[in-house]
Design a protein around this motif. Sequence first.
Motif, mmCIF file in Angstrom:
data_model
loop_
_atom_site.group_PDB
_atom_site.id
_atom_site.type_symbol
_atom_site.label_atom_id
_atom_site.label_comp_id
_atom_site.label_asym_id
_atom_site.label_seq_id
_atom_site.Cartn_x
_atom_site.Cartn_y
_atom_site.Cartn_z
ATOM 1 N N ARG A 1 0.831 -1.208 0.000
ATOM 2 C CA ARG A 1 0.000 0.000 0.000
ATOM 3 C C ARG A 1 0.870 1.264 0.000
ATOM 4 O O ARG A 1 0.561 2.232 -0.693
ATOM 5 C CB ARG A 1 -0.957 -0.015 1.182
ATOM 6 C CG ARG A 1 -2.029 -1.088 1.071
ATOM 7 C CD ARG A 1 -2.977 -1.070 2.253
ATOM 8 N NE ARG A 1 -3.933 0.014 2.151
ATOM 9 C CZ ARG A 1 -5.035 -0.004 1.410
ATOM 10 N NH1 ARG A 1 -5.324 -1.049 0.690
ATOM 11 N NH2 ARG A 1 -5.853 1.024 1.401
ATOM 12 N N ASN B 1 -7.327 3.134 -2.486
ATOM 13 C CA ASN B 1 -8.286 2.038 -2.313
ATOM 14 C C ASN B 1 -9.017 1.719 -3.607
ATOM 15 O O ASN B 1 -9.307 0.556 -3.882
ATOM 16 C CB ASN B 1 -9.294 2.356 -1.205
ATOM 17 C CG ASN B 1 -8.693 2.196 0.171
ATOM 18 O OD1 ASN B 1 -7.705 1.495 0.345
ATOM 19 N ND2 ASN B 1 -9.283 2.853 1.143
ATOM 20 N N ASP B 2 -9.332 2.751 -4.407
ATOM 21 C CA ASP B 2 -9.991 2.524 -5.695
ATOM 22 C C ASP B 2 -9.119 1.639 -6.583
ATOM 23 O O ASP B 2 -9.592 0.651 -7.153
ATOM 24 C CB ASP B 2 -10.243 3.848 -6.429
ATOM 25 C CG ASP B 2 -11.108 4.813 -5.663
ATOM 26 O OD1 ASP B 2 -11.992 4.358 -4.906
ATOM 27 O OD2 ASP B 2 -10.903 6.038 -5.815
ATOM 28 N N HIS C 1 -8.709 -1.984 -5.229
ATOM 29 C CA HIS C 1 -9.888 -2.820 -5.507
ATOM 30 C C HIS C 1 -9.921 -3.235 -6.976
ATOM 31 O O HIS C 1 -10.224 -4.393 -7.292
ATOM 32 C CB HIS C 1 -11.177 -2.088 -5.140
ATOM 33 C CG HIS C 1 -11.399 -1.951 -3.673
ATOM 34 N ND1 HIS C 1 -11.467 -3.025 -2.823
ATOM 35 C CD2 HIS C 1 -11.552 -0.851 -2.900
ATOM 36 C CE1 HIS C 1 -11.644 -2.606 -1.587
ATOM 37 N NE2 HIS C 1 -11.700 -1.283 -1.607
ATOM 38 N N ALA C 2 -9.624 -2.296 -7.858
ATOM 39 C CA ALA C 2 -9.631 -2.620 -9.283
ATOM 40 C C ALA C 2 -8.576 -3.673 -9.604
ATOM 41 O O ALA C 2 -8.841 -4.635 -10.337
ATOM 42 C CB ALA C 2 -9.388 -1.355 -10.104
ATOM 43 N N SER D 1 -7.226 -5.813 -7.503
ATOM 44 C CA SER D 1 -7.557 -7.076 -6.829
ATOM 45 C C SER D 1 -8.547 -7.896 -7.637
ATOM 46 O O SER D 1 -8.547 -9.128 -7.571
ATOM 47 C CB SER D 1 -8.122 -6.800 -5.437
ATOM 48 O OG SER D 1 -7.129 -6.218 -4.631
ATOM 49 N N SER D 2 -9.385 -7.222 -8.413
ATOM 50 C CA SER D 2 -10.353 -7.963 -9.224
ATOM 51 C C SER D 2 -9.657 -8.794 -10.300
ATOM 52 O O SER D 2 -10.220 -9.789 -10.767
ATOM 53 C CB SER D 2 -11.361 -7.007 -9.856
ATOM 54 O OG SER D 2 -10.732 -6.201 -10.836
#
Length: 193
Positions: free
Chosen positions: A133, A156-157, A160-161, A163-164
């Motif tokens: 991070r 965080n955006d 998350h993207a 991580s998908s």
Amino acid sequence: MPTAPSPTPAKLRADARRNRDKLVETAAAAFSENGVETSLEDIARRAGVGIGTLYRHFPTREHLVETVYRRELESLASAASELAEKHAADVALQEWMLRFVNYMATKRGMAASLKIIANSNSTLFSEGFGRIRIAMEGLLTAAREQDLIRKDIEQNDLMHAMSSIYSIPDSPEWRASANRLIGLLMDGLRAKR
């Protein structure tokens, strides 16, 4: 099953350190290609050492997996500053995200053993994720400050993207698909600056 740390490389003779490093490098590639169930004998053979050498350094498969995982985390975290020195901030971010895909490929191959390790070593993942991070935030901040990406994107955006990408079904095309998605993410980050 608790895992004890593997011997510290600094305490090893030069030849033993080279063997250990080669085993970790070979195991990372093998886990990425074939999963964690890759034969330890095959890893030793590909590294050019005997199975006894592997077991001297890594008494269990989980010891080897944990060492590989730590190496991958450290490599990914340290890559951020190296890339930032060599490239424009947006290119450094994109190159780092592509390295994140490589990290995910290795992690996918070690998933079953990482679950075992997670039950016995709660700090391994929290410390590692914290370093990732921090690395990502540094790259994002530099690209935003240089007006090379959108200002409204938060760490965080992006996390998350990215991580998908991990949820893409495992197939021979996984990495190519993941790399295309990184390209799409960068197109979105660079839009409407």
